[in-house]
Motif scaffolding. Sequence first.
Motif, PDB file in Angstrom:
ATOM      1  N   GLY A 172     -17.613   0.889  -6.380  1.00 52.16           N
ATOM      2  CA  GLY A 172     -17.301   0.557  -7.951  1.00 52.16           C
ATOM      3  C   GLY A 172     -16.212   0.766  -8.438  1.00 52.16           C
ATOM      4  N   ILE A 173     -15.130   1.680  -7.691  1.00 51.20           N
ATOM      5  CA  ILE A 173     -13.959   2.079  -8.174  1.00 51.20           C
ATOM      6  C   ILE A 173     -12.906   1.663  -7.167  1.00 51.20           C
ATOM      7  CG2 ILE A 173     -14.802   3.838  -9.319  1.00 51.20           C
ATOM      8  CD1 ILE A 173     -13.455   5.696  -7.263  1.00 51.20           C
ATOM      9  N   ASP A 174     -11.541   1.527  -7.721  1.00 52.82           N
ATOM     10  CA  ASP A 174     -10.566   1.300  -6.984  1.00 52.82           C
ATOM     11  C   ASP A 174      -9.090   2.032  -7.638  1.00 52.82           C
ATOM     12  OD1 ASP A 174      -9.145  -0.183  -5.087  1.00 52.82           O
ATOM     13  OD2 ASP A 174      -9.066  -1.966  -5.878  1.00 52.82           O
ATOM     14  N   ALA A 175      -8.808   2.992  -6.527  1.00 50.01           N
ATOM     15  CA  ALA A 175      -7.856   4.020  -6.994  1.00 50.01           C
ATOM     16  C   ALA A 175      -6.145   3.258  -6.660  1.00 50.01           C
ATOM     17  CB  ALA A 175      -7.897   5.408  -6.261  1.00 50.01           C
ATOM     18  N   PRO A 176      -5.287   3.811  -7.277  1.00 50.87           N
ATOM     19  CA  PRO A 176      -4.153   3.140  -6.898  1.00 50.87           C
ATOM     20  C   PRO A 176      -3.564   3.474  -5.551  1.00 50.87           C
ATOM     21  CG  PRO A 176      -4.074   4.377  -9.118  1.00 50.87           C
ATOM     22  CD  PRO A 176      -5.343   4.682  -8.546  1.00 50.87           C
ATOM     23  N   GLU A 177      -3.069   2.481  -4.964  1.00 51.16           N
ATOM     24  CA  GLU A 177      -2.525   2.570  -3.683  1.00 51.16           C
ATOM     25  C   GLU A 177      -1.554   3.472  -3.285  1.00 51.16           C
ATOM     26  OE1 GLU A 177      -4.256   0.762  -1.095  1.00 51.16           O
ATOM     27  OE2 GLU A 177      -5.665   0.470  -2.558  1.00 51.16           O
ATOM     28  N   MET A 178      -1.432   4.208  -2.035  1.00 50.49           N
ATOM     29  CA  MET A 178      -0.603   5.099  -1.477  1.00 50.49           C
ATOM     30  C   MET A 178       0.375   4.073  -0.857  1.00 50.49           C
ATOM     31  SD  MET A 178      -0.926   8.176  -2.796  1.00 50.49           S
ATOM     32  CE  MET A 178       0.109   9.179  -1.225  1.00 50.49           C
ATOM     33  N   ALA A 179       1.640   4.462  -0.565  1.00 49.80           N
ATOM     34  CA  ALA A 179       2.574   3.797   0.481  1.00 49.80           C
ATOM     35  C   ALA A 179       1.922   3.620   1.800  1.00 49.80           C
ATOM     36  CB  ALA A 179       3.966   4.449   0.450  1.00 49.80           C
ATOM     37  N   HIS A 180       1.797   2.590   2.604  1.00 48.72           N
ATOM     38  CA  HIS A 180       1.491   2.224   3.608  1.00 48.72           C
ATOM     39  C   HIS A 180       1.724   0.920   4.344  1.00 48.72           C
ATOM     40  CE1 HIS A 180      -2.037   1.187   1.388  1.00 48.72           C
ATOM     41  NE2 HIS A 180      -2.416   0.295   2.256  1.00 48.72           N
ATOM     42  N   PHE A 181       1.682   0.659   5.375  1.00 43.48           N
ATOM     43  CA  PHE A 181       2.062  -0.560   6.063  1.00 43.48           C
ATOM     44  C   PHE A 181       3.465  -1.157   5.489  1.00 43.48           C
ATOM     45  CE2 PHE A 181      -2.629  -0.392   6.084  1.00 43.48           C
ATOM     46  CZ  PHE A 181      -3.043  -0.228   7.458  1.00 43.48           C
TER      47      PHE A 181
END
Length: 299
Positions: free
Chosen positions: A151-160
């Motif tokens: 149900g939630i979506d947190a800000p993305e860390m640096a990856h790929f």
Amino acid sequence: MPWPSWAFWRHDPPDPPSDDPKHERPAAPPRTKSTSWDTTLNKTDWSHYTTFQTIAISSVTTATTFALYLLYKKYVRRVPNAASIKPDSFHKASYYGFVTRVGDGDGFHFFHTPGGRLMGWGWAPGRRTADIMKRGAKATNKQTMSVRMAGIDAPEMAHFGRPEQPWAKEALEWLKGSIGGRYVRVRPLKQDQYQRVVGLVERWRWGVWRQDVGLVMLRRGLATVYEAKIGSEFGGKEGVYRKAEERAKRGRVGMWRDAGMVAWLLGRKGAVETPRAYKTRMVEGEKVAKNAPSADMAK
């Protein structure tokens, strides 16, 4: 000496001599065929199995065994990873355990400890949290569930090769401090394409009540409501989650501060890019870069 009644054959004594010509020999009793002693010994007497006591004891034993099996299956059997969760357990079961590692702002690794302290988890030798963590991350990860908070979506860390999104570190640090190395309860809703358990996560507060971790992150502006149109799972809490996000937006909390007056004074972009919009932008940019002609072709 008379022959016993159970003998297969016997000799009747001869009739005593009689001078009476009218004397008649009395009729012999009818002969019955008897069984030998070994046949009688091995014969099954089924009447012993139909008594009330036997039926009652058998019924109680069977019911107790079945109840113990259900108790083990529901409360004692440890589920090591997402693949071990049966399809009919989603939306019904819940698992109690501790968080071994927090990977990002909305995902972590979870070690199932069925029965909790009653089964020795947390204090018995070999079942203490420290003892389990000593096995190493590689060994522990094989015995844990990878959980994606529903149900939630947190800000993305640096990856790929992608840059870090604003407020990604804040969300990660808050989640680590809140549930890292602590006991939580996971209510699985489904398994996603990455073999992760998508579920609701609850933590104990002051040992009195359970608190929805995803809901707290929304109230603090550390996550947004999950925006994907396909495969979204909320466990019946979508309305509560959206109200919490709206309150955070109105209160300029967390990531929503960038849309306020302070952001304007600092020269930042007024609109907040949600994690879903960030991922969409990254994918579109990667497609353009992939389809763009190389430097050699441009020459």
